[in-house]
Design a protein around this motif. Structure first.
Motif, PDB file in Angstrom:
ATOM      1  N   PRO A   7     -46.305  34.119 -60.433  1.00 27.51           N
ATOM      2  CA  PRO A   7     -46.167  35.704 -60.319  1.00 27.51           C
ATOM      3  C   PRO A   7     -45.151  35.991 -59.197  1.00 27.51           C
ATOM      4  O   PRO A   7     -45.239  35.178 -58.221  1.00 27.51           O
ATOM      5  CB  PRO A   7     -47.587  36.123 -59.956  1.00 27.51           C
ATOM      6  N   THR A   8     -44.721  36.899 -59.112  1.00 26.80           N
ATOM      7  CA  THR A   8     -43.704  37.514 -58.082  1.00 26.80           C
ATOM      8  C   THR A   8     -43.771  38.819 -57.803  1.00 26.80           C
ATOM      9  O   THR A   8     -44.409  39.685 -58.566  1.00 26.80           O
ATOM     10  CB  THR A   8     -42.210  37.184 -58.493  1.00 26.80           C
ATOM     11  N   THR A   9     -43.381  39.156 -56.356  1.00 26.19           N
ATOM     12  CA  THR A   9     -43.491  40.695 -56.066  1.00 26.19           C
ATOM     13  C   THR A   9     -41.920  40.979 -55.966  1.00 26.19           C
ATOM     14  O   THR A   9     -41.698  42.112 -55.905  1.00 26.19           O
ATOM     15  CB  THR A   9     -44.084  40.606 -54.759  1.00 26.19           C
ATOM     16  N   GLU A  10     -40.925  40.228 -56.028  1.00 25.97           N
ATOM     17  CA  GLU A  10     -39.533  40.423 -55.867  1.00 25.97           C
ATOM     18  C   GLU A  10     -39.114  40.026 -57.272  1.00 25.97           C
ATOM     19  O   GLU A  10     -39.531  39.300 -57.847  1.00 25.97           O
ATOM     20  CB  GLU A  10     -38.831  39.530 -55.038  1.00 25.97           C
ATOM     21  N   LEU A  36     -41.754  21.031 -57.853  1.00 25.75           N
ATOM     22  CA  LEU A  36     -40.220  21.069 -57.928  1.00 25.75           C
ATOM     23  C   LEU A  36     -39.738  22.334 -58.250  1.00 25.75           C
ATOM     24  O   LEU A  36     -40.343  22.966 -59.096  1.00 25.75           O
ATOM     25  CB  LEU A  36     -39.883  19.907 -59.077  1.00 25.75           C
ATOM     26  N   GLU A  37     -38.627  22.583 -57.771  1.00 23.45           N
ATOM     27  CA  GLU A  37     -37.587  23.807 -58.386  1.00 23.45           C
ATOM     28  C   GLU A  37     -36.394  23.051 -58.939  1.00 23.45           C
ATOM     29  O   GLU A  37     -35.845  22.358 -58.426  1.00 23.45           O
ATOM     30  CB  GLU A  37     -37.208  24.335 -57.392  1.00 23.45           C
ATOM     31  N   GLY A  54     -44.770  23.671 -48.161  1.00 28.15           N
ATOM     32  CA  GLY A  54     -45.452  24.553 -49.266  1.00 28.15           C
ATOM     33  C   GLY A  54     -44.328  25.526 -49.873  1.00 28.15           C
ATOM     34  O   GLY A  54     -44.851  26.496 -50.343  1.00 28.15           O
ATOM     35  N   ARG A  55     -43.219  25.605 -49.370  1.00 30.56           N
ATOM     36  CA  ARG A  55     -42.141  26.393 -49.823  1.00 30.56           C
ATOM     37  C   ARG A  55     -41.154  25.852 -50.833  1.00 30.56           C
ATOM     38  O   ARG A  55     -40.573  24.638 -50.670  1.00 30.56           O
ATOM     39  CB  ARG A  55     -41.720  27.252 -48.918  1.00 30.56           C
ATOM     40  N   LEU A  56     -40.589  26.522 -51.636  1.00 28.78           N
ATOM     41  CA  LEU A  56     -39.496  26.198 -52.614  1.00 28.78           C
ATOM     42  C   LEU A  56     -38.425  27.343 -52.190  1.00 28.78           C
ATOM     43  O   LEU A  56     -38.747  28.539 -51.774  1.00 28.78           O
ATOM     44  CB  LEU A  56     -39.581  26.240 -53.978  1.00 28.78           C
ATOM     45  N   ASP A  59     -38.776  30.689 -54.081  1.00 27.97           N
ATOM     46  CA  ASP A  59     -40.229  31.173 -54.086  1.00 27.97           C
ATOM     47  C   ASP A  59     -40.194  32.777 -54.078  1.00 27.97           C
ATOM     48  O   ASP A  59     -39.237  33.285 -53.433  1.00 27.97           O
ATOM     49  CB  ASP A  59     -41.077  30.613 -53.275  1.00 27.97           C
ATOM     50  N   GLY A  60     -40.759  33.600 -54.833  1.00 26.20           N
ATOM     51  CA  GLY A  60     -40.822  35.017 -55.028  1.00 26.20           C
ATOM     52  C   GLY A  60     -39.890  35.453 -55.902  1.00 26.20           C
ATOM     53  O   GLY A  60     -39.762  36.889 -55.691  1.00 26.20           O
TER      54      GLY A  60
END
Length: 183
Positions: A7-10, A36-37, A54-56, A59-60
């Motif tokens: 899910p995303t907010t952007e 993985l991205e 913890g980030r790609l 993300d978002g």
């Protein structure tokens, strides 16, 4: 395996991150060594990146699946489940001619085997260019499909790794393939 949808907010990626063309896309997938991205352009995989801290990178941002991304996710899932040892998904690796030669040589290093920086340099037409080959390996943005984790230092030593958690991620991938190494 169904791609992991986040899910995303952007709703709008920045143009620098993901061009707005319909032939560009990306998906995220969970793996035993973190998410993985996977990105695509023009019907080929253009990046496979491990999450770090913890980030790609995207993300978002809403995922944009493409046919080649769905195939890449399936092939990577099979790899992590020990059902695949070779990849045949199209890739689009873009770099200098030397980098592309090194990456091409890397794609010839089979599952469960390794190579060294000097051998890669020689295969890329630059005998004695081990350091340059190391820089080309470090510049690889298509992890696993271009298997830079299969490159070991002199004597089978695990050298640095820029993906995921660094050397622990590399050791996991080597263990997964049954490759012996020295710490």
């Amino acid at each position: 395996m169904t791609p992991h949808l986040v899910p995303t907010t952007e709703t709008t990626p920045s143009p620098a991150e993901t061009p707005g063309r319909a032939d560009h896309g990306f998906l995220r997938m969970p793996t035993p060594v973190g998410r993985l991205e996977i990105r695509s352009v023009d019907g080929a995989v253009s990046a496979v990146r491990f999450e770090q801290d913890g980030r790609l990178p995207l993300d978002g941002t809403d995922e944009r699946p493409t046919a080649v991304l769905l195939e890449a996710v399936e092939q990577l899932d099979e790899y992590f489940r020990r059902r695949r040892t070779m990849f045949d998904v199209p890739i689009a690796a873009t770099g200098t001619p030397f980098q592309e030669s090194v990456w091409s040589a890397l794609r010839e290093v089979g599952f469960g085997t390794t190579t060294g920086y000097g051998a890669l340099a020689a295969a890329a037409g630059a005998p004695g260019g081990g350091r340059a080959a190391g820089q080309a390996v470090r510049a690889n943005t298509i992890a696993i499909l271009i298997p830079c984790h299969r490159v070991l230092g002199i004597g089978g030593v695990v050298t640095g790794y820029s993906g995921g958690d660094g050397p622990p991620t590399k050791r996991w991938l080597l263990d997964h393939e049954g490759i012996p190494y020295r710490r």
